[in-house]
Motif scaffolding. Sequence first.
Motif, PDB file in Angstrom:
ATOM      1  N   PRO A 113      -2.948   7.957 -11.437  1.00 13.69           N
ATOM      2  CA  PRO A 113      -3.066   6.492 -11.279  1.00 13.69           C
ATOM      3  C   PRO A 113      -2.906   6.007  -9.841  1.00 13.69           C
ATOM      4  O   PRO A 113      -3.479   4.987  -9.483  1.00 13.69           O
ATOM      5  CB  PRO A 113      -1.922   5.970 -12.163  1.00 13.69           C
ATOM      6  N   LEU A 114      -2.172   6.752  -9.024  1.00 13.71           N
ATOM      7  CA  LEU A 114      -2.008   6.373  -7.617  1.00 13.71           C
ATOM      8  C   LEU A 114      -3.371   6.228  -6.935  1.00 13.71           C
ATOM      9  O   LEU A 114      -3.536   5.444  -6.003  1.00 13.71           O
ATOM     10  CB  LEU A 114      -1.170   7.458  -6.919  1.00 13.71           C
ATOM     11  N   PHE A 115      -4.351   6.991  -7.425  1.00 15.02           N
ATOM     12  CA  PHE A 115      -5.693   6.935  -6.836  1.00 15.02           C
ATOM     13  C   PHE A 115      -6.689   6.218  -7.730  1.00 15.02           C
ATOM     14  O   PHE A 115      -7.671   5.670  -7.248  1.00 15.02           O
ATOM     15  CB  PHE A 115      -6.190   8.362  -6.535  1.00 15.02           C
ATOM     16  N   THR A 116      -6.441   6.210  -9.041  1.00 14.71           N
ATOM     17  CA  THR A 116      -7.436   5.622  -9.941  1.00 14.71           C
ATOM     18  C   THR A 116      -7.112   4.172 -10.307  1.00 14.71           C
ATOM     19  O   THR A 116      -8.010   3.423 -10.669  1.00 14.71           O
ATOM     20  CB  THR A 116      -7.551   6.441 -11.240  1.00 14.71           C
ATOM     21  N   LEU A 164      -3.217  -1.272  -7.268  1.00 20.75           N
ATOM     22  CA  LEU A 164      -3.555  -2.679  -7.025  1.00 20.75           C
ATOM     23  C   LEU A 164      -4.196  -2.822  -5.658  1.00 20.75           C
ATOM     24  O   LEU A 164      -5.067  -3.648  -5.444  1.00 20.75           O
ATOM     25  CB  LEU A 164      -2.275  -3.518  -7.073  1.00 20.75           C
ATOM     26  N   VAL A 165      -3.685  -2.047  -4.718  1.00 18.17           N
ATOM     27  CA  VAL A 165      -4.302  -1.982  -3.389  1.00 18.17           C
ATOM     28  C   VAL A 165      -4.569  -0.513  -3.092  1.00 18.17           C
ATOM     29  O   VAL A 165      -3.744   0.348  -3.420  1.00 18.17           O
ATOM     30  CB  VAL A 165      -3.392  -2.596  -2.301  1.00 18.17           C
ATOM     31  N   ARG A 166      -5.733  -0.255  -2.495  1.00 23.88           N
ATOM     32  CA  ARG A 166      -6.184   1.122  -2.325  1.00 23.88           C
ATOM     33  C   ARG A 166      -5.147   1.953  -1.562  1.00 23.88           C
ATOM     34  O   ARG A 166      -4.634   1.531  -0.523  1.00 23.88           O
ATOM     35  CB  ARG A 166      -7.520   1.082  -1.578  1.00 23.88           C
ATOM     36  N   THR A 167      -4.860   3.111  -2.112  1.00 30.28           N
ATOM     37  CA  THR A 167      -3.919   4.047  -1.493  1.00 30.28           C
ATOM     38  C   THR A 167      -4.514   4.574  -0.180  1.00 30.28           C
ATOM     39  O   THR A 167      -5.734   4.674  -0.028  1.00 30.28           O
ATOM     40  CB  THR A 167      -3.623   5.187  -2.491  1.00 30.28           C
ATOM     41  N   VAL A 168      -3.622   4.872   0.770  1.00 27.45           N
ATOM     42  CA  VAL A 168      -4.033   5.415   2.070  1.00 27.45           C
ATOM     43  C   VAL A 168      -3.514   6.845   2.158  1.00 27.45           C
ATOM     44  O   VAL A 168      -2.387   7.129   1.720  1.00 27.45           O
ATOM     45  CB  VAL A 168      -3.444   4.542   3.206  1.00 27.45           C
ATOM     46  N   VAL A 228       0.860  -1.185   0.000  1.00 27.45           N
ATOM     47  CA  VAL A 228       0.000   0.000   0.000  1.00 27.45           C
ATOM     48  C   VAL A 228       0.898   1.237   0.000  1.00 27.45           C
ATOM     49  O   VAL A 228       1.916   1.249   0.684  1.00 27.45           O
ATOM     50  CB  VAL A 228      -0.830   0.022   1.311  1.00 27.45           C
ATOM     51  N   ILE A 229       0.525   2.248  -0.756  1.00 25.87           N
ATOM     52  CA  ILE A 229       1.213   3.539  -0.634  1.00 25.87           C
ATOM     53  C   ILE A 229       0.412   4.379   0.371  1.00 25.87           C
ATOM     54  O   ILE A 229      -0.794   4.583   0.183  1.00 25.87           O
ATOM     55  CB  ILE A 229       1.294   4.281  -1.989  1.00 25.87           C
ATOM     56  N   ALA A 230       1.066   4.835   1.435  1.00 24.51           N
ATOM     57  CA  ALA A 230       0.400   5.651   2.457  1.00 24.51           C
ATOM     58  C   ALA A 230       1.051   7.032   2.477  1.00 24.51           C
ATOM     59  O   ALA A 230       2.233   7.161   2.781  1.00 24.51           O
ATOM     60  CB  ALA A 230       0.516   4.984   3.829  1.00 24.51           C
ATOM     61  N   ASP A 233      -8.279   5.323   1.257  1.00 25.23           N
ATOM     62  CA  ASP A 233      -8.635   5.176   2.668  1.00 25.23           C
ATOM     63  C   ASP A 233      -7.979   6.322   3.426  1.00 25.23           C
ATOM     64  O   ASP A 233      -6.797   6.606   3.207  1.00 25.23           O
ATOM     65  CB  ASP A 233      -8.123   3.844   3.226  1.00 25.23           C
ATOM     66  N   VAL A 234      -8.758   6.953   4.290  1.00 25.08           N
ATOM     67  CA  VAL A 234      -8.226   8.095   5.039  1.00 25.08           C
ATOM     68  C   VAL A 234      -8.020   7.689   6.498  1.00 25.08           C
ATOM     69  O   VAL A 234      -8.904   7.116   7.120  1.00 25.08           O
ATOM     70  CB  VAL A 234      -9.184   9.306   4.951  1.00 25.08           C
ATOM     71  N   ILE A 235      -6.827   7.989   7.009  1.00 18.15           N
ATOM     72  CA  ILE A 235      -6.544   7.803   8.433  1.00 18.15           C
ATOM     73  C   ILE A 235      -6.332   9.196   9.017  1.00 18.15           C
ATOM     74  O   ILE A 235      -5.540   9.982   8.483  1.00 18.15           O
ATOM     75  CB  ILE A 235      -5.277   6.943   8.650  1.00 18.15           C
TER      76      ILE A 235
END
Length: 261
Positions: free
Chosen positions: A128-131, A134-138, A113-115, A158-160
């Motif tokens: 593309p990082l958001f669209t 492969l696994v949802r960006t945080v 995941v890229i957070a 996903d927002v933390i």
Amino acid sequence: MQQLISPPARPSADPGSPESLAAVYAYPDQVNHGLPWLRANMVAGLDGGARLDGLSEGLSGDADKLIFGVLRALSDVVLVGAETVRAEGYRPARAPAAFAAARRAAGQAPAPVIAIVSRSLGLDLAAPLFTEPLVRTVVITTADSPAESRRAVAEVADVIVAGEGSVDLPAAVAALAGRGWTRLLTEGGPRLLGQLAAADLLDELCLSLAPLITAGDAPRIIHGAEMPDAQRMRLVSLIEQKGFLFTRYQRLHPDSAPSAT
Ligand SMILES: NC(=O)c1ccc[n+]([C@@H]2O[C@H](COP(=O)([O-])OP(=O)(O)OC[C@H]3O[C@@H](n4cnc5c(N)ncnc54)[C@H](OP(=O)(O)O)[C@@H]3O)[C@@H](O)[C@H]2O)c1
């Protein structure tokens, strides 16, 4: 590529193979017991600059890219400051074929995941990082980040929320570990890394030293935040290729005896 200092390996193993590099850079066992381990991977020139012409690309080389890929392939999550995402045009992490079986066996997603750490939320949500990840960006942000932007980010990531004013980095790391992501990798940039080090969160630094002198006013790889005391580190592996040195240092805690080497 030659390993100058390394954990014991099969003498016949190719030191540049993904298997050898995965052994050299294996995360400690604590990650299997729910305890996070935060590793940083950075590249610098001989005079300490962390970028050339505004980017780290000019400092990098083939082996640096190979090790960069291996470190990503071993990780659950890549923690990165928003300015690095903007400057370097971050794209989604790839699923490394050579590591597919190992990742499955370790219960990891096909790619890390890229957070992204950001208060402003000034991020290109059409990228593309958001669209196409492969696994949802945080996105890790503060309670007082712009509410409208936060709603837009939550549509595609996903927002933390951790802290107010600035992201509370210990809380952010705990939140990532709470999701089962204990193999943490940060790729900077220098300002995020400075805060992680000052908050005593950095367990390991993988520093690639490029055989270049760049002068100029580039920041160092860890920049900005003040630390009450210097943190001592222990060299655990050293690889050389074409004049590049790939170091792996781990934190030596104040109560540890100084290394004999
Ligand atoms: N040599 C290397 O290995 C390497 C590696 C990475 C990057 N770089 C280079 O370093 C430069 C970028 O690094 P940088 O140090 O300027 O920036 P950075 O650390 O990548 O990002 C800083 C940004 O991250 C967010 N941020 C960081 N800490 C935060 C906190 N505690 N709370 C809330 N937000 C926080 C803020 O984003 P918002 O502004 O969105 O609020 C801040 O502006 C680029 O030139 C890049 O090429 C080099």
